[in-house]
Scaffold this motif. Structure first.
Motif, PDB file in Angstrom:
ATOM      1  N   ALA A  44       0.817  -1.201   0.000  1.00 52.81           N
ATOM      2  CA  ALA A  44       0.000   0.000   0.000  1.00 52.81           C
ATOM      3  C   ALA A  44       0.856   1.258   0.000  1.00 52.81           C
ATOM      4  O   ALA A  44       0.450   2.293  -0.532  1.00 52.81           O
ATOM      5  N   SER A  45       2.064   1.211   0.582  1.00 50.06           N
ATOM      6  CA  SER A  45       2.878   2.419   0.689  1.00 50.06           C
ATOM      7  C   SER A  45       3.547   2.792  -0.623  1.00 50.06           C
ATOM      8  O   SER A  45       3.847   3.949  -0.860  1.00 50.06           O
ATOM      9  N   THR A  46       3.819   1.836  -1.493  1.00 49.61           N
ATOM     10  CA  THR A  46       4.476   2.115  -2.772  1.00 49.61           C
ATOM     11  C   THR A  46       4.243   0.963  -3.733  1.00 49.61           C
ATOM     12  O   THR A  46       4.165  -0.194  -3.307  1.00 49.61           O
ATOM     13  N   PRO A  47       4.106   1.267  -5.010  1.00 50.85           N
ATOM     14  CA  PRO A  47       3.925   0.186  -5.987  1.00 50.85           C
ATOM     15  C   PRO A  47       5.254  -0.484  -6.356  1.00 50.85           C
ATOM     16  O   PRO A  47       5.273  -1.409  -7.145  1.00 50.85           O
ATOM     17  N   VAL A  48       6.359   0.029  -5.835  1.00 47.50           N
ATOM     18  CA  VAL A  48       7.658  -0.504  -6.214  1.00 47.50           C
ATOM     19  C   VAL A  48       8.083  -1.584  -5.237  1.00 47.50           C
ATOM     20  O   VAL A  48       8.147  -1.352  -4.030  1.00 47.50           O
ATOM     21  N   VAL A  59      11.045  -5.090  -9.109  1.00 44.55           N
ATOM     22  CA  VAL A  59      12.304  -4.407  -9.396  1.00 44.55           C
ATOM     23  C   VAL A  59      13.429  -5.400  -9.143  1.00 44.55           C
ATOM     24  O   VAL A  59      13.560  -5.934  -8.040  1.00 44.55           O
ATOM     25  N   LYS A  60      14.217  -5.655 -10.158  1.00 51.63           N
ATOM     26  CA  LYS A  60      15.299  -6.633 -10.020  1.00 51.63           C
ATOM     27  C   LYS A  60      16.349  -6.137  -9.040  1.00 51.63           C
ATOM     28  O   LYS A  60      16.698  -4.959  -9.021  1.00 51.63           O
ATOM     29  N   LYS A  84      30.930  -2.048 -11.139  1.00 50.49           N
ATOM     30  CA  LYS A  84      29.948  -2.416 -12.158  1.00 50.49           C
ATOM     31  C   LYS A  84      28.646  -2.819 -11.489  1.00 50.49           C
ATOM     32  O   LYS A  84      28.638  -3.601 -10.533  1.00 50.49           O
ATOM     33  N   ALA A  85      27.532  -2.264 -11.999  1.00 48.94           N
ATOM     34  CA  ALA A  85      26.207  -2.582 -11.473  1.00 48.94           C
ATOM     35  C   ALA A  85      25.375  -3.257 -12.554  1.00 48.94           C
ATOM     36  O   ALA A  85      25.230  -2.729 -13.658  1.00 48.94           O
ATOM     37  N   VAL A  86      24.850  -4.423 -12.252  1.00 51.59           N
ATOM     38  CA  VAL A  86      23.891  -5.094 -13.127  1.00 51.59           C
ATOM     39  C   VAL A  86      22.504  -4.810 -12.563  1.00 51.59           C
ATOM     40  O   VAL A  86      22.277  -4.958 -11.365  1.00 51.59           O
ATOM     41  N   ASN A  87      21.604  -4.389 -13.421  1.00 57.74           N
ATOM     42  CA  ASN A  87      20.263  -3.955 -13.021  1.00 57.74           C
ATOM     43  C   ASN A  87      20.318  -2.632 -12.245  1.00 57.74           C
ATOM     44  O   ASN A  87      19.507  -2.391 -11.352  1.00 57.74           O
ATOM     45  N   GLY A  88      21.273  -1.784 -12.578  1.00 56.92           N
ATOM     46  CA  GLY A  88      21.383  -0.499 -11.912  1.00 56.92           C
ATOM     47  C   GLY A  88      22.402   0.398 -12.580  1.00 56.92           C
ATOM     48  O   GLY A  88      23.010   0.034 -13.599  1.00 56.92           O
ATOM     49  N   LEU A  89      22.589   1.585 -12.016  1.00 58.69           N
ATOM     50  CA  LEU A  89      23.522   2.571 -12.539  1.00 58.69           C
ATOM     51  C   LEU A  89      24.545   2.930 -11.460  1.00 58.69           C
ATOM     52  O   LEU A  89      24.281   2.780 -10.270  1.00 58.69           O
ATOM     53  N   VAL A  90      25.694   3.424 -11.916  1.00 58.13           N
ATOM     54  CA  VAL A  90      26.763   3.845 -11.018  1.00 58.13           C
ATOM     55  C   VAL A  90      26.915   5.360 -11.120  1.00 58.13           C
ATOM     56  O   VAL A  90      26.919   5.915 -12.209  1.00 58.13           O
ATOM     57  N   LYS A  91      27.062   6.034  -9.986  1.00 61.64           N
ATOM     58  CA  LYS A  91      27.323   7.465 -10.038  1.00 61.64           C
ATOM     59  C   LYS A  91      28.122   7.890  -8.807  1.00 61.64           C
ATOM     60  O   LYS A  91      28.244   7.152  -7.830  1.00 61.64           O
ATOM     61  N   ILE A 133      24.968   3.633  -5.982  1.00 61.60           N
ATOM     62  CA  ILE A 133      24.316   2.752  -6.931  1.00 61.60           C
ATOM     63  C   ILE A 133      22.828   3.091  -6.957  1.00 61.60           C
ATOM     64  O   ILE A 133      22.194   3.279  -5.909  1.00 61.60           O
ATOM     65  N   VAL A 134      22.288   3.196  -8.164  1.00 62.28           N
ATOM     66  CA  VAL A 134      20.875   3.530  -8.343  1.00 62.28           C
ATOM     67  C   VAL A 134      20.172   2.338  -8.977  1.00 62.28           C
ATOM     68  O   VAL A 134      20.589   1.853 -10.042  1.00 62.28           O
ATOM     69  N   ASP A 135      19.120   1.815  -8.308  1.00 59.96           N
ATOM     70  CA  ASP A 135      18.414   0.669  -8.905  1.00 59.96           C
ATOM     71  C   ASP A 135      17.376   1.140  -9.907  1.00 59.96           C
ATOM     72  O   ASP A 135      17.220   2.348 -10.157  1.00 59.96           O
ATOM     73  N   GLU A 136      16.646   0.205 -10.502  1.00 59.82           N
ATOM     74  CA  GLU A 136      15.721   0.532 -11.580  1.00 59.82           C
ATOM     75  C   GLU A 136      14.517   1.335 -11.099  1.00 59.82           C
ATOM     76  O   GLU A 136      13.766   1.880 -11.913  1.00 59.82           O
ATOM     77  N   ALA A 137      14.322   1.423  -9.794  1.00 57.43           N
ATOM     78  CA  ALA A 137      13.240   2.234  -9.242  1.00 57.43           C
ATOM     79  C   ALA A 137      13.713   3.629  -8.870  1.00 57.43           C
ATOM     80  O   ALA A 137      12.945   4.436  -8.353  1.00 57.43           O
ATOM     81  N   GLY A 138      15.025   3.897  -9.095  1.00 62.51           N
ATOM     82  CA  GLY A 138      15.554   5.216  -8.775  1.00 62.51           C
ATOM     83  C   GLY A 138      16.041   5.354  -7.365  1.00 62.51           C
ATOM     84  O   GLY A 138      16.448   6.446  -6.941  1.00 62.51           O
TER      85      GLY A 138
END
Length: 410
Positions: A44-48, A59-60, A84-91, A133-138
């Protein structure tokens, strides 16, 4: 100070502080998959979500790979660290010495998943990563970890002769002396690219684990240029020793000059590029001190050189002993004391007639001056028919006395 510089310094200080916390056990990081944020407390708190459910997309989990691993010791400075991030981004990756200093330059891949260093690391240095690291949900997760590069005791370097920018004679081999024993000789040879303008093939010959020489089958061609591109930084020498430098060495070869001394005729014939340019009488080593045969290379030239019988094992009272003296126009052929030089005045009447030296090649004054002025270091002297053994390779540069098939043998 600009806002940009203030932010940069603040980031570096933050990394150092964060790494200190890691060392103290206050902050940890996993390098295996599945460390991302836990699932939301409720649907209920989030669809993610990152666990399967009935209503919302999954979300993987981010899989993270960091090189070197956390806490690693003895890291090769040439091995490029990466995140290196799989299923995500590096910043926001910052890699810097834990003791402070400028961060290591790096680059992020086009898809944003991988950060890799651009510059080599330092030896014997502790480093810390700080990254987000940023996952696919941000969602963002900040982490850090540390490692330490190879200690100074495990660094290896080398000295090369001829020196960069020098001009040498056609008989000068390349001489490389390594600071540490080389067990992985094939790896070291592969890391050294040799280019010869005359296209002459060359071969390595290892005299020990710390000394190698390189030469062509025949003398270097006149006016050729030789270059060594030594990419030894990070090369594993074996026994936990790591190369600590890259270098380029270039040298030029002069006219091909060869002096042929024959004990039968008691003459020296000098050839420039195969053409006879000088003939001179000589005196060689007497029967107890025969001049070594074969090829030798001029090591040094001294206008005046001090000779001491003690250097060849003679002491006062010994047969053949002579008091310390100075000889003129001295051209050293071996480290043990064989020279081409002006004969002593007491020996002038013997030049071209009989042998009276302690192994040296003696010349009359005018011929000695000519030889000194026209021959150079790296030029070749060949002695024939004395009955003595050939010059040993490490007695100077007697490499040319080893047959090519044996010299180049692997």
């Amino acid at each position: 100070m600009t806002d940009k510089n203030t932010r940069k310094i603040g980031k570096i200080l933050a990394v150092v502080a964060l790494c200190a916390a890691v060392a103290a056990g206050g902050i940890g990081v996993a390098t295996a998959p599945g460390w991302a944020n836990p699932a939301p407390e409720s649907e209920a708190s989030t669809p993610v979500r990152n666990e399967p459910g009935l209503a919302a997309p999954v979300v993987k989990a981010v899989e993270l790979g960091v090189t070197p691993t956390d806490g690693a010791k003895g890291v090769n400075p040439a091995v490029a660290p990466s995140v290196k991030a799989v299923n995500g981004l590096v910043k926001d990756v910052v890699l810097a010495p834990t003791s402070g200093g400028a961060p290591v330059k790096g680059t992020v891949s086009a898809d944003g998943s991988t950060w890799t260093t651009l510059d080599p690391l330092l030896f014997n240095t502790a480093y810390c990563y700080s990254f987000t690291i940023v996952d696919e949900a941000g969602r963002e997760t900040k982490r850090s970890q540390t490692f330490h590069t190879v200690e100074s005791a495990n660094e290896a370097d080398a000295a090369v002769y001829p020196e960069n920018g020098s001009t040498v004679g056609a008989g000068q081999p390349i001489d490389i002396v390594f600071s540490e024993p080389v067990a992985n000789k094939a790896a070291v040879e592969k890391a050294v690219k040799i280019t010869v303008s005359s296209k002459q093939p060359v071969a390595w010959h290892w005299y020990s684990d710390q000394r190698a020489r390189i030469r062509p089958e025949k003398f270097w061609a006149s006016n050729s240029r030789v270059s060594l591109d030594m990419k030894l930084f990070g090369v594993d020498f074996g026994n936990k020793m790591i190369g600590n430098f890259n270098a380029k060495v270039q040298f030029k070869v002069g006219t091909q000059r060869l002096a042929v001394v024959d004990d039968i005729t008691k003459t020296m014939k000098v050839y420039f590029d195969g053409k006879l340019v000088k003939t001179a009488p000589v005196t060689l080593g007497n029967p107890e001190w025969r001049s070594p045969t074969g090829y030798a290379v001029i090591l040094q030239q001294e206008r005046r050189s001090k000779f001491n019988a003690g250097s060849i094992g003679l002491k006062p009272g010994d047969k053949g002993y002579y008091p310390p003296l100075t000889v003129e126009y001295a051209n050293r052929l071996t480290w043990s004391g064989v020279y081409v030089h002006q004969a002593l005045e007491s020996a002038w009447s013997y030049v071209g007639v009989s042998n009276v030296s302690h192994g040296c090649v003696g010349l009359l004054p005018a011929d000695a001056v000519w030889f000194f002025n026209n021959m150079k270091t790296g030029d070749v002297v060949q002695v024939l028919n004395t009955g003595a053994a050939a010059v040993e390779p490490l007695e100077g540069y007697g490499d040319w006395n080893i047959p090519w098939a044996q010299y180049a043998k692997r």
